[in-house]
Structures are given as C-alpha cells and as structure tokens.
Design a protein around this motif. Structure first.
Motif, PDB file in Angstrom:
ATOM      1  N   GLN A   1      76.372  24.304  81.635  1.00 27.10           N
ATOM      2  CA  GLN A   1      75.959  24.950  82.877  1.00 27.10           C
ATOM      3  C   GLN A   1      74.988  26.098  82.609  1.00 27.10           C
ATOM      4  OE1 GLN A   1      76.880  23.660  85.897  1.00 27.10           O
ATOM      5  NE2 GLN A   1      75.267  25.024  86.629  1.00 27.10           N
ATOM      6  N   HIS A   2      75.203  26.803  81.515  1.00 28.18           N
ATOM      7  CA  HIS A   2      74.326  27.923  81.153  1.00 28.18           C
ATOM      8  C   HIS A   2      72.896  27.450  80.933  1.00 28.18           C
ATOM      9  CE1 HIS A   2      72.671  31.344  79.051  1.00 28.18           C
ATOM     10  NE2 HIS A   2      72.588  30.677  77.909  1.00 28.18           N
TER      11      HIS A   2
ATOM     12  N   ASP B   1      71.217  26.540  84.202  1.00 26.14           N
ATOM     13  CA  ASP B   1      70.846  27.742  84.961  1.00 26.14           C
ATOM     14  C   ASP B   1      69.604  28.413  84.376  1.00 26.14           C
ATOM     15  OD1 ASP B   1      72.964  27.338  86.646  1.00 26.14           O
ATOM     16  OD2 ASP B   1      74.237  28.898  85.768  1.00 26.14           O
TER      17      ASP B   1
ATOM     18  N   VAL C   1      66.330  26.532  85.124  1.00 25.07           N
ATOM     19  CA  VAL C   1      65.877  26.764  86.496  1.00 25.07           C
ATOM     20  C   VAL C   1      65.287  28.175  86.617  1.00 25.07           C
ATOM     21  CG1 VAL C   1      66.637  27.006  88.885  1.00 25.07           C
ATOM     22  CG2 VAL C   1      67.477  25.107  87.502  1.00 25.07           C
ATOM     23  N   ALA C   2      65.927  29.166  85.986  1.00 25.77           N
ATOM     24  CA  ALA C   2      65.453  30.547  86.078  1.00 25.77           C
ATOM     25  C   ALA C   2      64.089  30.736  85.412  1.00 25.77           C
ATOM     26  CB  ALA C   2      66.477  31.489  85.449  1.00 25.77           C
TER      27      ALA C   2
ATOM     28  N   ARG D   1      67.407  20.741  87.914  1.00 19.12           N
ATOM     29  CA  ARG D   1      68.781  20.760  87.414  1.00 19.12           C
ATOM     30  C   ARG D   1      69.203  19.382  86.931  1.00 19.12           C
ATOM     31  NH1 ARG D   1      71.283  25.593  88.780  1.00 19.12           N
ATOM     32  NH2 ARG D   1      73.296  24.750  88.147  1.00 19.12           N
TER      33      ARG D   1
ATOM     34  N   GLN E   1      80.150  36.611  84.051  1.00 25.96           N
ATOM     35  CA  GLN E   1      80.455  35.381  83.316  1.00 25.96           C
ATOM     36  C   GLN E   1      81.958  35.144  83.375  1.00 25.96           C
ATOM     37  OE1 GLN E   1      78.375  36.556  79.486  1.00 25.96           O
ATOM     38  NE2 GLN E   1      77.638  34.435  79.625  1.00 25.96           N
TER      39      GLN E   1
ATOM     40  N   ALA F   1      77.534  30.139  81.361  1.00 20.68           N
ATOM     41  CA  ALA F   1      76.716  30.491  82.531  1.00 20.68           C
ATOM     42  C   ALA F   1      77.053  31.887  83.024  1.00 20.68           C
ATOM     43  CB  ALA F   1      76.954  29.467  83.639  1.00 20.68           C
ATOM     44  N   GLY F   2      76.062  32.503  83.699  1.00 19.65           N
ATOM     45  CA  GLY F   2      76.286  33.800  84.310  1.00 19.65           C
ATOM     46  C   GLY F   2      75.552  34.939  83.654  1.00 19.65           C
TER      47      GLY F   2
ATOM     48  N   HIS G   1      70.284  34.537  85.434  1.00 21.88           N
ATOM     49  CA  HIS G   1      70.875  33.757  86.536  1.00 21.88           C
ATOM     50  C   HIS G   1      71.058  34.636  87.773  1.00 21.88           C
ATOM     51  CE1 HIS G   1      73.625  31.161  88.763  1.00 21.88           C
ATOM     52  NE2 HIS G   1      74.455  32.185  88.846  1.00 21.88           N
ATOM     53  N   TRP G   2      71.514  35.870  87.545  1.00 26.45           N
ATOM     54  CA  TRP G   2      71.806  36.764  88.667  1.00 26.45           C
ATOM     55  C   TRP G   2      70.580  37.537  89.130  1.00 26.45           C
ATOM     56  CZ3 TRP G   2      76.246  35.887  90.949  1.00 26.45           C
ATOM     57  CH2 TRP G   2      77.324  35.399  90.206  1.00 26.45           C
TER      58      TRP G   2
END
Length: 328
Positions: free
Chosen positions: A99-100, A103, A106-107, A121, A256, A292-293, A297-298
């Motif tokens: 998942q990381h 993400d 995409v970022a 994705r 995270q 992920a996180g 991402h944020w």
C-alpha cells in the motif's frame, strides 16, 4: 528520562548511561530495572554488539540474570537511553509495503501524467504483484553514522526541502550470514528493534540526469536520520515478525498504522536475499521497509518542533523531536 513501555518477553537489551555523566554501558532491561552487563557477565562486554556477537552463548546467561533479584539492578528512571547498538552495516529494504508503494507512486505523479488516480493505482499494484511473484526485493545500503538514540532530537538539515518519516521493523543479525536459505534465515536473527528511516523526498531522485535514478546518499544519510530503539528484543520473544503493528504518531495524530503482514517480502526472505550477495555481520541491521502513511501521502512533511512517536508491537516506543538546523 525514558518512559517505559514494557517490551515483549522477560528481558530486552539496551545501551544506557547516567543522565549527567558517564560512559554508555550495555544493559539488560527487565521489569523496569537495568543491569550493567559489563559488570554482570564474566566476559565484561563493553557494548551490546559484543553481546550479539556471542549470542548463542549469551542467551542462557541473560535469561538467568533477568530473574536474579540479588544483583546490582538500577531503576530505568534516571538513566539516559541510547540507540541499543551500533551496527557495522545497514541494509534497507525499499518499496516493501504494497500500500505504501502505491500511495507514493500516486503522490509522485507528474502533473502531465494522463492516467487517472485509479489507473495509476491499478498499474503500480500490478507491478507490486509481479515483484512478489518474481521474488525480487529491493535493497540498498545505509550509513551507520545516521544512527541516533530513540529519544534524541532529530536535526532537519537546512537543505532538506521535504523531510519525511518512515517507521520500520529492524532485524538485528546474530552471526555471520552468507548465502542462507529462506528456511534458515530467521536462525540468524538475534532480535528486533524500531527504526525511523527518515528521508528527504525532494532528493530521492536525481534532477540533473534521470537515468542515474535514486540518490540514497543524499536523501537518507544525514547525521541522526535513523533514530533506533529503544530496545533490542530477542527474537524468541516475538511470536511472528510478520504479525506486528507499526504505528507512527505525529504530534499525537496517527499517521502510520499498518501490520507487517502487508510486506511483500518478509524478514526471512529479505535476510536470505541480502545474503546471496553480501556477508551480514553480527549486529548488522536489516530495515524491512515502511508502511503506508508517510508525509507525502498526507501532504504534510516534517518541520521544526514536530514530535514523532513510533511504536511496534512488543518493541516499545521511541519519541523524537524535530529541530531545524540553524542557517550557517
């Protein structure tokens, strides 16, 4: 003063010193108290790595010491906690949480990318599945000079435009390891600890020549960019390294929170893969990737005054404050 979160098992190892003065010493932590191993063991180890180098011999002795109440135990309160050990080599796994990676892809998309977010994705998810099927971990090398204590301030370099967090499970190697199979790899792991593998996202990729690719020296190897610890928890106290919760909080907010089950390649596979090329040494670290996180991402990167709190099931908690480097 360190706030104790009891690690899994009867004891853990750490490196300690008096708050005001004194040289660091290897310590056995059990029930909130610390025993100086340089005095308690006949062979007088001066550092935790020396204990790891004699791991098979040391383990029975450590178990016996942990339950001996007549020894010269000291309360953890009042002691400074350093990184649990100093590795000679650091092997870092990248793109290891499914998942990381999705993400981050995409970022990092270019504004000119014609794909929708959903298409991007789906495409990178297919790449992750293919990597797992082809058994191709991605591993690079870090510098021991990045190691910092679990409660030390983290200095954000003046040049770092996008400093980010990456909390990771770190395996500590117990004995010389070369060309071991996946099945025997975990026999070469002494224990586990927590690492926060900080990264400046702005310098991950070379801007002067894209064909060069990634620049791991620049983006990951600033002094203190790898807070480590607080403890080295023996592998025998961790039932399954592939079933641990990795959690990082930024100023109290959870950023995270993922299980190590999301790894593409588990600890055994990573150790085996690295050993096909390199000889791992006692006390070496194998960082297993971050879930992920992350800040990318944020849309929120690290800045002066931020406090990171990182925990992994059974391994304790580290707490570090970010301090901006003063302009020279």
């Amino acid at each position: 003063m360190a706030t104790l979160v009891q690690p899994a098992g009867p004891f853990a190892l750490g490196t300690f010193s008096a708050q005001d003065a004194g040289s660091p010493f290897p310590g056995l932590l059990a029930e909130g108290r610390v025993l100086d191993l340089s005095k308690a063991l006949d062979w007088a180890p001066r550092e935790v790595r020396t204990v790891v180098e004699r791991w098979e011999q040391a383990l029975p002795e450590l178990h016996a010491l942990a339950v001996d109440t007549a020894l010269d135990w000291r309360p953890l309160e009042g002691l400074r906690v350093h990184a649990p050990l100093e590795p000679r080599q650091i092997f870092q796994s990248g793109a290891n949480y499914r998942q990381h990676v999705i993400d981050l892809d995409v970022a990092h998309r270019s504004p000119d990318d014609p794909r929708t977010v959903e298409e991007a994705r789906a495409e990178i998810a297919a790449v992750m599945d293919r990597r797992a099927a082809e058994d191709l971990p991605y591993v690079f090398i870090g510098l021991p000079s990045t190691i910092a204590g679990p409660y030390d301030d983290v200095v954000l370099p003046e040049w770092a435009e996008q400093p980010d967090w990456e909390l990771e499970l770190a395996a500590v190697i117990a004995k010389p390891t070369y060309r071991v199979s996946v099945e025997e790899a975990l026999e070469h792991v002494a224990g586990y600890t927590i690492a926060n593998d900080l990264t400046d996202r702005a310098t991950v990729f070379r801007r002067d020549m894209k064909a060069i690719g990634t620049d791991w020296l620049r983006c990951k190897n600033a002094p203190g960019f790898t807070p480590l610890g607080p403890w080295l928890v023996p592998a025998g106290s961790i039932a399954d390294p592939q079933d641990l919760r990795v959690t990082l909080k930024l100023n109290g907010d959870t950023m995270q929170d993922e299980s190590t089950k999301d790894m593409l390649f588990g600890v055994a596979r990573l150790v085996s893969y690295i050993s096909r090329t390199s000889r791992l040494l006692p006390g070496d670290l194998v960082l297993t990737g971050s879930p992920a996180g992350n800040g990318m991402h944020w849309g929120r990167l690290l800045r002066d005054g931020d406090v990171m709190e990182g925990s992994i099931t059974g391994l304790g908690v580290q707490r570090t404050r970010c301090v901006a480097e003063k302009a020279s």
